[in-house]
Motif scaffolding. Structure first.
Motif, PDB file in Angstrom:
ATOM      1  N   LEU A  43       0.835  -1.203   0.000  1.00 50.70           N
ATOM      2  CA  LEU A  43       0.000   0.000   0.000  1.00 50.70           C
ATOM      3  C   LEU A  43       0.870   1.254   0.000  1.00 50.70           C
ATOM      4  O   LEU A  43       1.862   1.329   0.729  1.00 50.70           O
ATOM      5  CB  LEU A  43      -0.900   0.014   1.233  1.00 50.70           C
ATOM      6  CG  LEU A  43      -1.953  -1.088   1.311  1.00 50.70           C
ATOM      7  CD1 LEU A  43      -2.587  -1.117   2.696  1.00 50.70           C
ATOM      8  CD2 LEU A  43      -3.012  -0.901   0.236  1.00 50.70           C
ATOM      9  N   LYS A  47      -3.404   2.963  -0.818  1.00 54.14           N
ATOM     10  CA  LYS A  47      -3.886   2.370  -2.066  1.00 54.14           C
ATOM     11  C   LYS A  47      -2.854   1.413  -2.651  1.00 54.14           C
ATOM     12  O   LYS A  47      -1.662   1.629  -2.518  1.00 54.14           O
ATOM     13  CB  LYS A  47      -4.199   3.461  -3.088  1.00 54.14           C
ATOM     14  CG  LYS A  47      -5.294   4.384  -2.624  1.00 54.14           C
ATOM     15  CD  LYS A  47      -5.629   5.408  -3.662  1.00 54.14           C
ATOM     16  CE  LYS A  47      -6.656   6.280  -3.004  1.00 54.14           C
ATOM     17  NZ  LYS A  47      -7.339   7.196  -3.620  1.00 54.14           N
ATOM     18  N   THR A  51      -3.154  -4.296  -9.048  1.00 51.63           N
ATOM     19  CA  THR A  51      -3.852  -5.488  -8.570  1.00 51.63           C
ATOM     20  C   THR A  51      -3.716  -6.576  -9.624  1.00 51.63           C
ATOM     21  O   THR A  51      -3.428  -6.299 -10.786  1.00 51.63           O
ATOM     22  CB  THR A  51      -5.350  -5.205  -8.311  1.00 51.63           C
ATOM     23  OG1 THR A  51      -5.947  -4.732  -9.518  1.00 51.63           O
ATOM     24  CG2 THR A  51      -5.547  -4.191  -7.193  1.00 51.63           C
TER      25      THR A  51
END
Length: 153
Positions: A43, A47, A51
């Motif tokens: 992160l 965020k 992915t």
């Protein structure tokens, strides 16, 4: 500034504030002279930079870099538990999980990102035992998650 902060600054790195847990757990737990971190995702400011599965949506070199981000987040969790990173006397264990496309077999190379950075930061004290495991999926569809065990005084 601490000695470790100075070393991180030399490397152009900073340890962020510890992230809030995503579920019912604590970021790090102390027992005896060891601090165990929960799994750290890559992160950045809350965020994920990417992915998906390594070897499909995420390339191995990017995942190698994300493993380095996991180190910084692991250090943040450890600092939250023991107060100062200068208390760390050894990196004991790294357990790395790589969300992998079924054909991807380069998990050790991905987790090398974390191992290499720990060596740059801690020198000989950064040498550690390690596991690098391929898994089907990780929280939030993260490509990498890493746990750390640090010894401290």
């Amino acid at each position: 500034m601490s000695q470790l902060d100075d070393r991180l600054a030399e490397l152009g790195l900073t340890v962020p504030d510890s992230s809030k847990p995503l579920a019912a757990y604590v970021p790090a737990m102390v027992t005896g002279n060891l601090v165990y971190t929960s799994g750290q995702l890559p992160l950045v400011e809350g965020k994920l930079p990417a992915t998906g599965k390594v070897g499909a949506e995420v390339d191995a070199e990017a995942a190698h870099q994300y493993a380095k981000t996991c180190v910084l987040n692991g250090l943040a969790a450890a600092r939250g538990a023991i107060g100062s990173l200068d208390r760390i006397t050894r990196v004991v264990k790294v357990v790395g999980f790589v969300a992998s496309d079924p054909s991807f077999t380069g998990q050790p190379g991905v987790i090398n990102g974390a191992s290499e950075l720990l060596g740059e930061i801690f020198g000989e004290l950064g040498a550690h035992a390690r596991s690098a495991v391929g898994v089907a999926v990780l929280p939030l569809d993260a490509p990498v998650e890493i746990e750390f065990v640090f010894e401290f005084a």
